[in-house]
Design a protein around this motif. Structure first.
Motif, PDB file in Angstrom:
ATOM      1  N   LEU A 133     -16.660  37.107  -5.095  1.00  0.00           N
ATOM      2  CA  LEU A 133     -16.154  36.498  -6.316  1.00  0.00           C
ATOM      3  C   LEU A 133     -16.597  37.213  -7.591  1.00  0.00           C
ATOM      4  N   ILE A 134     -17.680  37.984  -7.523  1.00  0.00           N
ATOM      5  CA  ILE A 134     -18.201  38.634  -8.711  1.00  0.00           C
ATOM      6  C   ILE A 134     -17.127  39.530  -9.345  1.00  0.00           C
ATOM      7  N   LYS A 135     -16.939  39.390 -10.646  1.00  0.00           N
ATOM      8  CA  LYS A 135     -15.955  40.149 -11.426  1.00  0.00           C
ATOM      9  C   LYS A 135     -14.508  39.813 -11.062  1.00  0.00           C
ATOM     10  N   GLN A 136     -14.308  38.693 -10.351  1.00  0.00           N
ATOM     11  CA  GLN A 136     -12.954  38.299  -9.960  1.00  0.00           C
ATOM     12  C   GLN A 136     -12.549  36.945 -10.547  1.00  0.00           C
ATOM     13  N   THR A 137     -13.444  36.326 -11.325  1.00  0.00           N
ATOM     14  CA  THR A 137     -13.177  34.965 -11.792  1.00  0.00           C
ATOM     15  C   THR A 137     -12.933  34.876 -13.295  1.00  0.00           C
ATOM     16  N   TYR A 138     -12.817  36.010 -13.965  1.00  0.00           N
ATOM     17  CA  TYR A 138     -12.430  36.062 -15.380  1.00  0.00           C
ATOM     18  C   TYR A 138     -13.312  35.167 -16.264  1.00  0.00           C
ATOM     19  N   GLY A 139     -14.614  35.286 -16.061  1.00  0.00           N
ATOM     20  CA  GLY A 139     -15.553  34.559 -16.891  1.00  0.00           C
ATOM     21  C   GLY A 139     -15.940  33.190 -16.373  1.00  0.00           C
ATOM     22  N   HIS A 140     -15.242  32.698 -15.369  1.00  0.00           N
ATOM     23  CA  HIS A 140     -15.606  31.417 -14.780  1.00  0.00           C
ATOM     24  C   HIS A 140     -16.752  31.620 -13.782  1.00  0.00           C
ATOM     25  N   PHE A 141     -17.555  30.586 -13.618  1.00  0.00           N
ATOM     26  CA  PHE A 141     -18.598  30.605 -12.593  1.00  0.00           C
ATOM     27  C   PHE A 141     -18.467  29.320 -11.785  1.00  0.00           C
ATOM     28  N   LEU A 142     -19.216  29.194 -10.727  1.00  0.00           N
ATOM     29  CA  LEU A 142     -19.096  27.991  -9.914  1.00  0.00           C
ATOM     30  C   LEU A 142     -20.394  27.635  -9.217  1.00  0.00           C
ATOM     31  N   THR A 143     -20.514  26.343  -8.940  1.00  0.00           N
ATOM     32  CA  THR A 143     -21.623  25.853  -8.130  1.00  0.00           C
ATOM     33  C   THR A 143     -21.080  25.592  -6.727  1.00  0.00           C
ATOM     34  N   ALA A 144     -21.980  25.566  -5.749  1.00  0.00           N
ATOM     35  CA  ALA A 144     -21.533  25.308  -4.371  1.00  0.00           C
ATOM     36  C   ALA A 144     -22.703  24.806  -3.529  1.00  0.00           C
ATOM     37  N   PHE A 145     -22.358  24.066  -2.502  1.00  0.00           N
ATOM     38  CA  PHE A 145     -23.330  23.622  -1.506  1.00  0.00           C
ATOM     39  C   PHE A 145     -22.649  23.773  -0.154  1.00  0.00           C
ATOM     40  N   TYR A 146     -23.350  24.430   0.774  1.00  0.00           N
ATOM     41  CA  TYR A 146     -22.771  24.630   2.105  1.00  0.00           C
ATOM     42  C   TYR A 146     -23.792  24.241   3.158  1.00  0.00           C
ATOM     43  N   CYS A 147     -23.353  23.417   4.095  1.00  0.00           N
ATOM     44  CA  CYS A 147     -24.250  22.999   5.167  1.00  0.00           C
ATOM     45  C   CYS A 147     -23.534  23.062   6.508  1.00  0.00           C
ATOM     46  N   ILE A 148     -24.326  23.156   7.563  1.00  0.00           N
ATOM     47  CA  ILE A 148     -23.798  23.146   8.925  1.00  0.00           C
ATOM     48  C   ILE A 148     -24.515  22.044   9.694  1.00  0.00           C
ATOM     49  N   TYR A 149     -23.723  21.174  10.302  1.00  0.00           N
ATOM     50  CA  TYR A 149     -24.291  20.051  11.034  1.00  0.00           C
ATOM     51  C   TYR A 149     -24.143  20.268  12.537  1.00  0.00           C
ATOM     52  N   SER A 151     -24.215  18.314  15.729  1.00  0.00           N
ATOM     53  CA  SER A 151     -24.138  16.914  16.141  1.00  0.00           C
ATOM     54  C   SER A 151     -24.933  16.630  17.408  1.00  0.00           C
ATOM     55  N   GLU A 152     -25.179  17.661  18.201  1.00  0.00           N
ATOM     56  CA  GLU A 152     -25.937  17.450  19.439  1.00  0.00           C
ATOM     57  C   GLU A 152     -27.410  17.156  19.137  1.00  0.00           C
ATOM     58  N   ASN A 153     -27.974  17.907  18.181  1.00  0.00           N
ATOM     59  CA  ASN A 153     -29.389  17.742  17.837  1.00  0.00           C
ATOM     60  C   ASN A 153     -29.597  16.946  16.557  1.00  0.00           C
ATOM     61  N   ARG A 154     -28.488  16.547  15.913  1.00  0.00           N
ATOM     62  CA  ARG A 154     -28.540  15.828  14.632  1.00  0.00           C
ATOM     63  C   ARG A 154     -29.342  16.615  13.585  1.00  0.00           C
ATOM     64  N   LYS A 155     -29.146  17.924  13.554  1.00  0.00           N
ATOM     65  CA  LYS A 155     -29.838  18.753  12.573  1.00  0.00           C
ATOM     66  C   LYS A 155     -28.839  19.295  11.556  1.00  0.00           C
ATOM     67  N   LEU A 156     -29.279  19.311  10.291  1.00  0.00           N
ATOM     68  CA  LEU A 156     -28.444  19.806   9.213  1.00  0.00           C
ATOM     69  C   LEU A 156     -29.149  20.985   8.547  1.00  0.00           C
ATOM     70  N   SER A 157     -28.518  22.156   8.562  1.00  0.00           N
ATOM     71  CA  SER A 157     -29.036  23.321   7.836  1.00  0.00           C
ATOM     72  C   SER A 157     -28.175  23.487   6.590  1.00  0.00           C
ATOM     73  N   TYR A 158     -28.803  23.870   5.474  1.00  0.00           N
ATOM     74  CA  TYR A 158     -28.046  23.885   4.225  1.00  0.00           C
ATOM     75  C   TYR A 158     -28.609  24.898   3.234  1.00  0.00           C
ATOM     76  N   SER A 159     -27.734  25.287   2.292  1.00  0.00           N
ATOM     77  CA  SER A 159     -28.113  26.180   1.212  1.00  0.00           C
ATOM     78  C   SER A 159     -27.289  25.804  -0.016  1.00  0.00           C
ATOM     79  N   ARG A 160     -27.795  26.168  -1.185  1.00  0.00           N
ATOM     80  CA  ARG A 160     -27.208  25.661  -2.427  1.00  0.00           C
ATOM     81  C   ARG A 160     -27.108  26.748  -3.489  1.00  0.00           C
ATOM     82  N   ALA A 161     -26.018  26.681  -4.259  1.00  0.00           N
ATOM     83  CA  ALA A 161     -25.829  27.580  -5.400  1.00  0.00           C
ATOM     84  C   ALA A 161     -25.667  26.728  -6.655  1.00  0.00           C
ATOM     85  N   ALA A 162     -26.795  26.228  -7.172  1.00  0.00           N
ATOM     86  CA  ALA A 162     -26.854  25.468  -8.431  1.00  0.00           C
ATOM     87  C   ALA A 162     -26.026  24.185  -8.426  1.00  0.00           C
TER      88      ALA A 162
END
Length: 271
Positions: A133-149, A151-162
């Protein structure tokens, strides 16, 4: 001479009236065209969102999405990982509103679809998005949160961008899922942090964008405190009813005021 001048003036007035009428008609046609194009853009954006809630064992999801105008910059998606036991959940908020922000959400959808190995790891995937996305959003920026669940072990791994911190509700206790992380599409290189948490039966997680908590009423008070009270007091409700209650109380809170930002909520319940 006077009659001639009056006749000339009448002709000028008539000519100007015709020009104004033509200009007004052209403006009406232009507005109609813009409205039609925005309606099409809205339909396209709605089709970018998940058409149905995925079925995951011992897990329920529920969503709510309301752009402040025809199209918005909030986005969420359920990410298929070719693994019946694991599913990814992505939520983001693009700066600004309208068509430019909506266009960037379409870029996100394409990047999610085109990613193969990167989306199997939360921190890796956010890094991948940033590079694309860098240099492709014409001055816009974005926040994001992505996680993977898992279900067998009930574990959630996650990472965050502001992004706004998702809230884990466990027996009335509110736990924010924090990891450090900077905005996407600004810096060339970002080190994203990944964490993992063990979920339990009865847990609920609310993922949301800041349009929810920053909604204001006629007294310029924000909705955040009410939102947190709802989570504390109504946490035992099924996830569908909990999100519907949040939506209902949000509408009551803003009253005749309009939303000042897009609102997106994704709820998750562990059974």
């Amino acid at each position: 001479q006077l009659e001639t001048n009056i006749e000339t003036l009448d002709k000028k007035v008539e000519s100007r009236t015709v020009e104004l009428a033509k200009s007004l008609e052209e403006q009406k046609l232009l507005l109609t065209q813009i409205e039609q194009e925005l309606s099409i853009a809205r339909q396209i954006q709605q089709n970018l969102l998940p058409l149905k809630i995925p079925k995951v064992s011992n897990t329920k999801f529920h969503t709510f999405y309301q752009p402040m105008s025809e199209v918005g910059g909030d986005f969420y998606d359920f990410v298929q990982l070719n693994d019946e036991k694991r599913i990814g959940l992505f939520i983001s908020d693009v700066s600004g509103h309208g068509v430019p922000a909506a266009f960037i959400t379409s870029m996100l959808k394409m990047l999610i679809e085109s990613s193969i190995n990167e989306k199997k790891n939360p921190a890796t995937f956010l890094n991948y998005l940033n590079k694309r996305l860098i240099k492709q959003t014409y001055g816009h920026f974005l926040t994001a949160f992505y996680c993977i669940y898992d279900s067998e072990n009930r574990k959630l791994s996650y990472s965050r961008a502001a992004h706004n911190l998702p809230i884990l509700i466990r027996e009335g206790q509110l736990i924010r899922l924090y990891t450090p992380g900077k905005f996407l599409a600004i810096l060339d290189h970002i080190d994203f942090v990944e964490k993992e948490i063990q979920l339990e039966k009865g847990d609920r997680i609310i993922f949301y964008t800041d349009g929810l908590t920053e909604a204001i009423n006629e007294n310029y008070a924000e909705f955040e405190d009410i939102f947190l009270e709802i989570l504390k007091n109504e946490y035992e409700k099924p996830i569908e009813a909990l999100i519907e209650s949040i939506h209902e109380k949000l509408l009551g809170f803003i009253g005749n005021q309009s939303l000042i930002d897009d609102v997106c909520i994704v709820g998750m319940q562990i059974e």
